[in-house]
Design an enzyme around this catalytic site. Structure first.
Site, mmCIF file in Angstrom:
data_model
loop_
_atom_site.group_PDB
_atom_site.id
_atom_site.type_symbol
_atom_site.label_atom_id
_atom_site.label_comp_id
_atom_site.label_asym_id
_atom_site.label_seq_id
_atom_site.Cartn_x
_atom_site.Cartn_y
_atom_site.Cartn_z
ATOM 1 N N ARG A 125 0.805 -1.235 0.000
ATOM 2 C CA ARG A 125 0.000 0.000 0.000
ATOM 3 C C ARG A 125 0.835 1.281 0.000
ATOM 4 O O ARG A 125 0.375 2.333 0.431
ATOM 5 C CB ARG A 125 -0.984 0.032 1.166
ATOM 6 N N LYS A 147 3.882 11.703 -11.197
ATOM 7 C CA LYS A 147 3.122 10.814 -12.080
ATOM 8 C C LYS A 147 3.932 9.547 -12.264
ATOM 9 O O LYS A 147 5.060 9.582 -12.764
ATOM 10 C CB LYS A 147 2.898 11.464 -13.449
ATOM 11 N N GLU A 189 11.891 18.590 -24.439
ATOM 12 C CA GLU A 189 11.094 18.961 -23.256
ATOM 13 C C GLU A 189 11.615 20.271 -22.653
ATOM 14 O O GLU A 189 10.842 21.065 -22.108
ATOM 15 C CB GLU A 189 11.109 17.844 -22.209
ATOM 16 N N LYS A 231 8.466 23.264 -13.526
ATOM 17 C CA LYS A 231 7.542 22.144 -13.339
ATOM 18 C C LYS A 231 7.002 22.137 -11.915
ATOM 19 O O LYS A 231 5.805 21.896 -11.693
ATOM 20 C CB LYS A 231 8.206 20.802 -13.681
ATOM 21 N N GLU A 241 -3.720 17.434 -11.838
ATOM 22 C CA GLU A 241 -4.217 17.838 -13.157
ATOM 23 C C GLU A 241 -5.744 17.994 -13.144
ATOM 24 O O GLU A 241 -6.455 17.457 -13.976
ATOM 25 C CB GLU A 241 -3.786 16.802 -14.214
ATOM 26 N N ARG A 246 -1.911 21.948 -15.011
ATOM 27 C CA ARG A 246 -0.835 20.969 -15.268
ATOM 28 C C ARG A 246 -0.843 20.508 -16.725
ATOM 29 O O ARG A 246 0.192 20.097 -17.264
ATOM 30 C CB ARG A 246 -0.961 19.779 -14.303
ATOM 31 N N ASN A 250 1.660 19.473 -21.417
ATOM 32 C CA ASN A 250 1.445 18.578 -22.554
ATOM 33 C C ASN A 250 1.489 19.306 -23.896
ATOM 34 O O ASN A 250 0.965 18.812 -24.891
ATOM 35 C CB ASN A 250 0.107 17.837 -22.398
ATOM 36 N N HIS A 253 2.012 17.471 -27.137
ATOM 37 C CA HIS A 253 1.920 16.049 -26.819
ATOM 38 C C HIS A 253 0.729 15.355 -27.483
ATOM 39 O O HIS A 253 0.775 14.145 -27.698
ATOM 40 C CB HIS A 253 1.874 15.838 -25.300
ATOM 41 N N HIS A 257 1.774 12.058 -29.241
ATOM 42 C CA HIS A 257 1.281 10.720 -28.901
ATOM 43 C C HIS A 257 0.724 10.020 -30.137
ATOM 44 O O HIS A 257 0.854 8.798 -30.283
ATOM 45 C CB HIS A 257 0.226 10.803 -27.793
ATOM 46 N N HIS A 270 10.258 9.643 -27.557
ATOM 47 C CA HIS A 270 9.179 10.535 -27.129
ATOM 48 C C HIS A 270 9.545 12.005 -27.401
ATOM 49 O O HIS A 270 8.739 12.762 -27.966
ATOM 50 C CB HIS A 270 8.904 10.306 -25.641
HETATM 51 P P1 NAD Z 1 14.494 5.624 -20.857
HETATM 52 O O1 NAD Z 1 14.226 5.547 -19.414
HETATM 53 O O2 NAD Z 1 14.098 4.462 -21.717
HETATM 54 O O3 NAD Z 1 16.045 5.917 -21.065
HETATM 55 C C1 NAD Z 1 16.544 6.021 -22.380
HETATM 56 C C2 NAD Z 1 17.761 5.110 -22.587
HETATM 57 O O4 NAD Z 1 18.896 5.718 -21.961
HETATM 58 C C3 NAD Z 1 17.634 3.725 -21.975
HETATM 59 O O5 NAD Z 1 18.216 2.795 -22.861
HETATM 60 C C4 NAD Z 1 18.462 3.824 -20.698
HETATM 61 O O6 NAD Z 1 18.988 2.575 -20.313
HETATM 62 C C5 NAD Z 1 19.548 4.767 -21.131
HETATM 63 N N1 NAD Z 1 20.169 5.566 -20.068
HETATM 64 C C6 NAD Z 1 19.573 6.178 -19.042
HETATM 65 N N2 NAD Z 1 20.442 6.960 -18.397
HETATM 66 C C7 NAD Z 1 21.632 6.802 -18.990
HETATM 67 C C8 NAD Z 1 22.920 7.358 -18.804
HETATM 68 N N3 NAD Z 1 23.134 8.303 -17.884
HETATM 69 N N4 NAD Z 1 23.923 6.954 -19.619
HETATM 70 C C9 NAD Z 1 23.688 6.044 -20.608
HETATM 71 N N5 NAD Z 1 22.497 5.513 -20.871
HETATM 72 C C10 NAD Z 1 21.479 5.898 -20.067
HETATM 73 O O7 NAD Z 1 13.791 6.900 -21.531
HETATM 74 P P2 NAD Z 1 13.467 8.371 -21.001
HETATM 75 O O8 NAD Z 1 13.407 9.212 -22.219
HETATM 76 O O9 NAD Z 1 14.315 8.773 -19.883
HETATM 77 O O10 NAD Z 1 11.986 8.208 -20.410
HETATM 78 C C11 NAD Z 1 10.893 7.890 -21.247
HETATM 79 C C12 NAD Z 1 9.741 7.478 -20.365
HETATM 80 O O11 NAD Z 1 9.411 8.561 -19.501
HETATM 81 C C13 NAD Z 1 8.486 7.110 -21.114
HETATM 82 O O12 NAD Z 1 7.999 5.888 -20.640
HETATM 83 C C14 NAD Z 1 7.507 8.239 -20.757
HETATM 84 O O13 NAD Z 1 6.170 7.797 -20.724
HETATM 85 C C15 NAD Z 1 7.996 8.647 -19.405
HETATM 86 N N6 NAD Z 1 7.654 10.018 -19.005
HETATM 87 C C16 NAD Z 1 7.064 10.187 -17.796
HETATM 88 C C17 NAD Z 1 6.749 11.458 -17.361
HETATM 89 C C18 NAD Z 1 6.158 11.642 -15.996
HETATM 90 O O14 NAD Z 1 5.771 12.766 -15.653
HETATM 91 N N7 NAD Z 1 6.088 10.613 -15.195
HETATM 92 C C19 NAD Z 1 7.029 12.583 -18.157
HETATM 93 C C20 NAD Z 1 7.640 12.369 -19.397
HETATM 94 C C21 NAD Z 1 7.948 11.067 -19.815
HETATM 95 N N1 GLY Z 2 4.840 15.261 -18.067
HETATM 96 C C1 GLY Z 2 3.542 15.805 -17.811
HETATM 97 C C2 GLY Z 2 3.224 15.920 -16.357
HETATM 98 O O1 GLY Z 2 4.021 15.604 -15.515
HETATM 99 O O2 GLY Z 2 2.139 16.328 -16.026
#
Ligand code: NAD
Ligand code: GLY
Length: 363
Positions: A125, A147, A189, A231, A241, A246, A250, A253, A257, A270
């Site tokens: 939990r 998120k 971003e 942010k 949101e 918030r 996007n 986005h 998407h 992305h």
């Molecule tokens: P990711 O986590 O897949 O990382 C990208 C690649 O870089 C991976 O292969 C990883 O192993 C590698 N990597 C990470 N750090 C490294 C480093 N310092 N050196 C070498 N390699 C490294 O991708 P991302 O772009 O970080 O994240 C994408 C995800 O984030 C998506 O799933 C998306 O939905 C999510 N996201 C979430 C939010 C949120 O608010 N929660 C906002 C935007 C995106």
């Molecule tokens: N990345 C969008 C949010 O955090 O709301």
């Protein structure tokens, strides 16, 4: 060891937390955690790439600081954000004796942060949770704001929660090992924050192209700090949101998407989709008389200077509009878009003509 970075505070009453932003400050992780947690058991969740680069060593550091540590490693990439991976993590945590006093530490990019945060939010939990973001995207966006979630097949981020971390430790030095394409995707971003919230920051980016392209440490720290502050300001006012504020995060986005879904989530990063999506959103705003051609050109010049893609992939326009209708941001059957009316300011707009959407795709 003393704190080794600057602090950005996210004020959310009892869910408030610090984002420490520095260079070389990963070495202070044990101290950072100890100041914010009484636990003695840390479950580090990471991916196969980040494990060998950073997470394994961080585990050793915590052991040296008398933590009991379990290091759980998932495959790198979006396919780890699936229910079966979360299930395996829950099972392993149970087998290895995790309980309500354990903490989860996500060390990795947005995939690891979203997945580990979801596991932390749901195991027993809810466990205390820390983020150590290692991609630019995670440092400026996904590690802040709470998120967390996983994908269902065909429905990205469909199962999740708002689960704020207890702290976020950002070390910009880790960006030195990040693949170039991933770094650029994170920059999309960064540009987004300038367009939606801060014209001065947009101008800063325009004036520091060389430093940004060469990952100058000062520029990286300034970018990450400014984005986290922007942010945090949004999340403080609209954590879940609800008011619509918030949703400004996007920008681009809804288009992005649709491009990601049309390409099956494995062709475009992305951030690349967001870059192209921001160009579509700017053109849509121009079609609606909200901004002029100079605005669109200015945004395009910055994105191109940062070597980001701006050309809409050759998908059928009707298919893209259908995909946009299926996006979570559809409200009462109406498409809604975050659209600029000047640099540093956007609004959520509902009454958008489909012809204008198609025109903004360049069709
Ligand atoms: P990711 O986590 O897949 O990382 C990208 C690649 O870089 C991976 O292969 C990883 O192993 C590698 N990597 C990470 N750090 C490294 C480093 N310092 N050196 C070498 N390699 C490294 O991708 P991302 O772009 O970080 O994240 C994408 C995800 O984030 C998506 O799933 C998306 O939905 C999510 N996201 C979430 C939010 C949120 O608010 N929660 C906002 C935007 C995106
Ligand atoms: N990345 C969008 C949010 O955090 O709301």
């Amino acid at each position: 060891m003393a704190q080794n970075g600057d602090i950005t505070r996210v004020e959310l009453a009892e869910r408030s937390y610090d984002i420490e932003i520095g260079g070389g400050n990963l070495a202070g992780l044990a101290h950072f955690l100890r100041e914010r947690s009484r636990s003695s058991h840390a479950v580090i969740i990471t991916d196969t790439n980040v494990d060998t680069l950073y997470a394994d060593k961080l585990g050793d550091l915590l052991v040296d600081a008398h933590w009991e540590v379990h290091l759980l490693v998932v495959d790198a990439g979006e396919r780890s954000k699936l229910p079966e991976v979360a299930f395996d993590l829950w099972e392993t945590m149970l087998e290895e004796g995790s309980d309500r006093q354990s903490i989860v530490v996500a060390v990795g990019g947005g995939v690891v942060g979203d997945l580990a945060g979801f596991v932390a939010a749901t195991f027993a939990r809810g466990l205390d949770f820390f983020q150590v973001p290692t991609t630019l995207l995670a440092q400026v966006d996904s590690s802040v704001g709470g998120k967390v979630g996983i994908n269902l097949p065909g429905a990205k981020n469909m199962v999740g929660a708002f689960w704020q971390p207890q702290g976020v430790l950002v070390d910009v030095d880790v960006l030195s090992t990040l693949p170039e394409r991933e770094y650029r995707a994170g920059l999309a971003e960064v540009v987004k924050y300038g367009v939606i919230l801060d014209a001065d920051f947009f101008a800063y980016l325009e004036q520091h192209i060389d430093e940004i392209n060469t990952k100058d440490a000062g520029a990286l720290r300034h970018m990450v700090e400014r984005c986290c502050r922007l942010k945090a300001d949004v999340v403080e006012q609209d954590e879940r949101e609800i008011s619509g504020l918030r949703a400004v995060l996007n920008y681009g986005h809804t288009f992005a998407h649709a491009f990601e879904a049309a390409s099956g989530y494995d062709q475009m990063l992305h951030g690349e989709a967001v870059s192209i999506g921001m160009m579509c959103a700017a053109r849509l705003a121009m079609c609606m008389g909200r901004v002029d051609e100079a605005f669109v050109a200015r945004q395009q010049t910055l994105l191109e200077s940062l070597k980001l893609p701006i050309t809409v992939p050759a998908f059928d326009a009707d298919d893209l509009v259908d995909l946009m209708r299926r996006d979570k941001k559809v409200d009462d059957g109406q498409l809604r878009f975050v659209l600029p009316d000047r640099m540093g300011h956007v609004e959520l707009v509902k009454d958008v003509r489909i012809d204008d959407v198609v025109a903004s795709l360049g069709r």
